[in-house]
Design a protein around this motif. Structure first.
Motif, PDB file in Angstrom:
ATOM      1  N   TYR A 189       3.216   5.405   6.494  1.00 47.16           N
ATOM      2  CA  TYR A 189       2.327   4.304   6.838  1.00 47.16           C
ATOM      3  C   TYR A 189       0.991   4.439   6.112  1.00 47.16           C
ATOM      4  O   TYR A 189       0.481   5.539   5.956  1.00 47.16           O
ATOM      5  CB  TYR A 189       2.065   4.266   8.345  1.00 47.16           C
TER       6      TYR A 189
ATOM      7  N   ASP B  76      -3.791  -4.081   9.838  1.00 42.77           N
ATOM      8  CA  ASP B  76      -2.643  -4.363   8.986  1.00 42.77           C
ATOM      9  C   ASP B  76      -2.241  -3.052   8.330  1.00 42.77           C
ATOM     10  O   ASP B  76      -3.080  -2.349   7.752  1.00 42.77           O
ATOM     11  CB  ASP B  76      -2.993  -5.399   7.910  1.00 42.77           C
TER      12      ASP B  76
ATOM     13  N   TYR C  53       0.880  -1.009   5.956  1.00 46.38           N
ATOM     14  CA  TYR C  53       2.043  -1.108   5.079  1.00 46.38           C
ATOM     15  C   TYR C  53       3.015  -0.002   5.439  1.00 46.38           C
ATOM     16  O   TYR C  53       2.637   1.172   5.514  1.00 46.38           O
ATOM     17  CB  TYR C  53       1.626  -0.997   3.611  1.00 46.38           C
ATOM     18  N   ASP C  54       4.272  -0.375   5.678  1.00 43.06           N
ATOM     19  CA  ASP C  54       5.336   0.582   5.978  1.00 43.06           C
ATOM     20  C   ASP C  54       6.140   0.803   4.703  1.00 43.06           C
ATOM     21  O   ASP C  54       6.815  -0.106   4.214  1.00 43.06           O
ATOM     22  CB  ASP C  54       6.233   0.034   7.089  1.00 43.06           C
ATOM     23  N   LYS C  55       6.054   2.002   4.161  1.00 39.76           N
ATOM     24  CA  LYS C  55       6.700   2.333   2.892  1.00 39.76           C
ATOM     25  C   LYS C  55       8.225   2.297   3.007  1.00 39.76           C
ATOM     26  O   LYS C  55       8.913   1.951   2.062  1.00 39.76           O
ATOM     27  CB  LYS C  55       6.240   3.727   2.463  1.00 39.76           C
ATOM     28  N   GLN C  56       8.743   2.625   4.194  1.00 46.74           N
ATOM     29  CA  GLN C  56      10.188   2.673   4.371  1.00 46.74           C
ATOM     30  C   GLN C  56      10.797   1.267   4.379  1.00 46.74           C
ATOM     31  O   GLN C  56      11.791   1.012   3.722  1.00 46.74           O
ATOM     32  CB  GLN C  56      10.530   3.398   5.666  1.00 46.74           C
ATOM     33  N   SER C  57      10.192   0.341   5.125  1.00 48.22           N
ATOM     34  CA  SER C  57      10.723  -1.023   5.181  1.00 48.22           C
ATOM     35  C   SER C  57      10.127  -1.926   4.096  1.00 48.22           C
ATOM     36  O   SER C  57      10.568  -3.049   3.919  1.00 48.22           O
ATOM     37  CB  SER C  57      10.451  -1.640   6.552  1.00 48.22           C
ATOM     38  N   ARG C  58       9.087  -1.423   3.413  1.00 43.56           N
ATOM     39  CA  ARG C  58       8.391  -2.158   2.345  1.00 43.56           C
ATOM     40  C   ARG C  58       7.814  -3.474   2.853  1.00 43.56           C
ATOM     41  O   ARG C  58       7.921  -4.506   2.195  1.00 43.56           O
ATOM     42  CB  ARG C  58       9.312  -2.397   1.160  1.00 43.56           C
ATOM     43  N   LYS C  59       7.220  -3.402   4.044  1.00 48.45           N
ATOM     44  CA  LYS C  59       6.618  -4.591   4.643  1.00 48.45           C
ATOM     45  C   LYS C  59       5.236  -4.274   5.185  1.00 48.45           C
ATOM     46  O   LYS C  59       4.968  -3.151   5.605  1.00 48.45           O
ATOM     47  CB  LYS C  59       7.478  -5.106   5.791  1.00 48.45           C
ATOM     48  N   LYS C  60       4.389  -5.299   5.172  1.00 48.50           N
ATOM     49  CA  LYS C  60       3.081  -5.188   5.814  1.00 48.50           C
ATOM     50  C   LYS C  60       3.223  -5.762   7.210  1.00 48.50           C
ATOM     51  O   LYS C  60       3.868  -6.791   7.407  1.00 48.50           O
ATOM     52  CB  LYS C  60       2.035  -5.962   5.016  1.00 48.50           C
ATOM     53  N   MET C  61       2.640  -5.083   8.207  1.00 50.01           N
ATOM     54  CA  MET C  61       2.744  -5.540   9.584  1.00 50.01           C
ATOM     55  C   MET C  61       1.430  -5.319  10.304  1.00 50.01           C
ATOM     56  O   MET C  61       0.629  -4.479   9.901  1.00 50.01           O
ATOM     57  CB  MET C  61       3.874  -4.805  10.295  1.00 50.01           C
ATOM     58  N   THR C  62       1.207  -6.094  11.345  1.00 47.62           N
ATOM     59  CA  THR C  62       0.025  -5.935  12.173  1.00 47.62           C
ATOM     60  C   THR C  62       0.403  -5.052  13.349  1.00 47.62           C
ATOM     61  O   THR C  62       1.376  -5.333  14.061  1.00 47.62           O
ATOM     62  CB  THR C  62      -0.488  -7.301  12.661  1.00 47.62           C
TER      63      THR C  62
END
Length: 118
Positions: free
Chosen positions: A67, A96, A98-107
């Motif tokens: 993360y 916000d 960034y999750d490197k494993q899922s390659r998505k930005k999330m709140t």
């Protein structure tokens, strides 16, 4: 039949125990009717210096580098009661990430930890 069910249950348990569940699966914080996952690997640490002024230290990356904080949001700190009063409450700040494993930005919600003065 009981032995077969036990082995099937044990096999399923072992299968799911080996999966890398996200760190935020532990709990969520509800803000304005929306649920935000908590990432305890990225705490916001507040220390007090000799003058009593707060010093805020952000954890920008998790230890396992999964993360990374992209932005701390200007949303007010959220408060969640962790047990019956007069027990302490846990404070959170939305960010916000960034999750490197899922390659998505999330709140998500980041826990705020207060450290005593040294």
């Amino acid at each position: 039949m009981k032995v077969k069910s036990w082995f099937v249950g044990a096999g399923i348990t072992l299968l799911f125990a080996g999966l890398p569940f996200p760190a935020f699966s532990q709990t969520v914080v509800k803000v304005g009717g929306e649920d935000y996952p908590v990432i305890s690997e990225l705490p916001i640490i507040i220390n007090r210096n000799e003058l009593g002024n707060p010093i805020i230290n952000y954890t920008w990356k998790s230890e396992d580098r999964r993360y990374r904080v992209v932005e701390i949001l200007p949303t007010l700190t959220q408060e969640v009661q962790v047990s019956n009063p007069p027990a302490a409450r846990q404070l959170y700040r939305l960010a916000d990430v960034y999750d490197k494993q899922s390659r998505k930005k999330m709140t998500v919600a980041l826990p705020i930890q207060f450290q005593p003065a040294r």
